[in-house]
Scaffold this motif. Structure first.
Motif, PDB file in Angstrom:
ATOM      1  N   LEU A 245     -99.009  38.800 -69.940  1.00  0.00           N
ATOM      2  CA  LEU A 245     -99.972  39.704 -70.882  1.00  0.00           C
ATOM      3  C   LEU A 245     -99.462  39.600 -72.204  1.00  0.00           C
ATOM      4  O   LEU A 245    -100.181  39.740 -73.230  1.00  0.00           O
ATOM      5  N   THR A 246     -98.283  39.553 -72.436  1.00  0.00           N
ATOM      6  CA  THR A 246     -97.448  39.538 -73.796  1.00  0.00           C
ATOM      7  C   THR A 246     -98.141  38.122 -74.554  1.00  0.00           C
ATOM      8  O   THR A 246     -98.641  38.274 -75.793  1.00  0.00           O
ATOM      9  N   LEU A 247     -98.179  37.233 -73.716  1.00  0.00           N
ATOM     10  CA  LEU A 247     -98.773  35.863 -74.240  1.00  0.00           C
ATOM     11  C   LEU A 247    -100.189  35.861 -74.497  1.00  0.00           C
ATOM     12  O   LEU A 247    -100.733  35.390 -75.758  1.00  0.00           O
ATOM     13  N   TRP A 248    -100.986  36.588 -73.683  1.00  0.00           N
ATOM     14  CA  TRP A 248    -102.583  36.523 -73.705  1.00  0.00           C
ATOM     15  C   TRP A 248    -102.619  37.445 -74.958  1.00  0.00           C
ATOM     16  O   TRP A 248    -103.637  37.318 -75.865  1.00  0.00           O
ATOM     17  N   VAL A 249    -102.034  38.799 -75.088  1.00  0.00           N
ATOM     18  CA  VAL A 249    -102.427  39.697 -76.217  1.00  0.00           C
ATOM     19  C   VAL A 249    -102.001  38.971 -77.757  1.00  0.00           C
ATOM     20  O   VAL A 249    -102.750  39.017 -78.740  1.00  0.00           O
ATOM     21  N   GLU A 250    -100.804  38.304 -77.714  1.00  0.00           N
ATOM     22  CA  GLU A 250    -100.646  37.451 -79.087  1.00  0.00           C
ATOM     23  C   GLU A 250    -101.600  36.533 -79.224  1.00  0.00           C
ATOM     24  O   GLU A 250    -102.005  36.140 -80.343  1.00  0.00           O
TER      25      GLU A 250
END
Length: 416
Positions: A245-250
């Motif tokens: 989710l960290t990658l998706w949000v960015e």
């Protein structure tokens, strides 16, 4: 609702009256024009026809917002953008109608700033997930969310349901309105100013994209504005979800996940909206919330305040009733009860200091029914904190006497 009817609904007399009433209830300071709520009411009565014409033509220009810095509960500072009262009324009217357009499409697990939903509902849902065996939590903190919202992404999200150019143009104008700092207007290219009536809805529209992604992945989550927690069954799953989710949000929201404030763990070791879920599935007040309560008690019962006794009582009543209305969801109240005697001790200390000297203290003790022996305490040279625990003050300012004057502690409000 057609787009023409959308403008009619926003700026008809009934909507505007409801909007103005809401702005009045919220009170708040004047914006950069210096007009109070009462002054703005007179101004709108005289000039609304011309203002509405500009709104409908798309030529209305919002005033820049006034930057006001306030402390965050957990330390640091937050910058609020205070629009003029006139712009607050217009935004409130827009928010009332746009909420009707958007709210029904939001996730059932989104709780912040929505009709008939609350932080307490979010916490109860979080406990349900933990009771289902999802005893690992993923906390996601978005760095400076309100300051970093991408305007193009937000307007694209809005345009999926709103096609009216005047409405979209007005929203864009509010997003781009400058910020007055130190007497200078700074242009804004991103972010949604906290402090405006429209901002919470815009935040939900922006993060709805994240909600839909979480639902697509069949993840259990609760979101209250930018406060996001997810519940999974294992530590390994929690770490995998956080990384993904960290990658998706960015990538999809152009936002940054704060690695220092995000993480994985057990619900009983973390907090959500001021609460924590215990290992026995109780809802408890978080340690940080207790610390903030204690700091407020010290502040409100500081004897150096230039307030009358009645003002001290009313100040406490307003705080403790509001505090209890929020935290009465707590089912594990043992942690609260042990601080109530400490709270009363601060009250007694405050009054002792406000009685000033031997003469004033003796007079107060007599008036409050202390025995002759207990009245001798008026001559004591011990510190006020020690005196606050003495039999004399416990007799003069007993729990019953404090309650009689409206000085309740949280648990006493549960039966009120």
């Amino acid at each position: 609702m057609t787009e023409e009817l959308l403008m009619d609904a926003m700026f008809n007399w009934l909507t505007l009256q409801e909007a103005f009433d809401a702005v009045k209830r919220n009170k708040g300071a004047a914006g950069i024009d210096g007009r109070s709520i009462a002054e703005t009411e007179q101004h709108l009565e005289q000039h609304w026809e011309a203002i509405e014409a500009k709104l409908r033509k798309g030529s209305y220009v919002p005033s820049p917002v006034k930057a006001v810095t306030i402390p965050k509960p957990n330390g640091g500072e937050r910058v609020l953008g205070i629009p003029t009262v006139q712009d607050r009324v217009i935004q409130q009217a827009m928010q009332q109608i746009l909420t009707i357009k958007f709210d029904s499409g939001f996730s059932q697990y989104s709780y912040g700033y929505r009709p008939y939903r609350s932080a307490q509902d979010a916490v109860k849902q979080a406990r349900n997930f933990v009771q289902q065996g999802k005893s690992w939590v993923v906390d996601i903190d978005i760095k400076a969310f309100f300051d970093e919202v991408n305007h193009d992404i937000l307007l694209h999200q809005i345009s999926r349901k709103i096609s009216d150019r005047q409405v979209l143009g007005l929203i864009r104008a509010y997003l781009k309105a400058g910020v007055v700092k130190d007497g200078k207007v700074e242009r804004r290219y991103k972010g949604v100013p906290q402090g405006s009536p429209l901002s919470p809805l815009l935040a939900n529209i922006y993060l709805d994209k994240l909600d839909k992604e979480l639902e697509k992945r069949e993840l259990s989550f609760c979101r209250y504005a930018d406060d996001i927690t997810l519940y999974v069954s294992s530590e390994r799953s929690a770490q995998r979800v956080l990384k993904s989710l960290t990658l998706w949000v960015e990538k999809h929201l152009s936002l940054t996940v704060n690695q220092n404030k995000s993480g994985t763990g057990r619900p009983w070791d973390s907090q959500f909206l001021g609460f924590r879920i215990t290992e026995t599935y109780e809802i408890a007040t978080s340690p940080k919330s207790i610390d903030r309560y204690k700091a407020k008690v010290r502040e409100l019962w500081d004897a150096r305040q230039s307030l009358t006794s009645n003002e001290l009582v009313e100040q406490w009543r307003q705080y403790v009733v509001g505090w209890w209305n929020y935290f009465k969801l707590t089912t594990d109240r043992q942690h609260l009860l042990k601080w109530e005697g400490w709270t009363r001790r601060h009250m007694r200390k405050c009054f002792w200091l406000r009685w000033h000297n031997k003469k004033g203290r003796l007079k107060a003790l007599r008036r409050l029914g202390a025995t002759p022996r207990q009245q001798e305490t008026a001559n004591s040279t011990r510190g006020a904190w020690r005196i606050a625990k003495s039999p004399a003050l416990h007799r003069a300012l007993s729990n019953a006497t404090l309650r009689q004057y409206g000085l309740c502690v949280p648990s006493e409000l549960s039966t009120a």
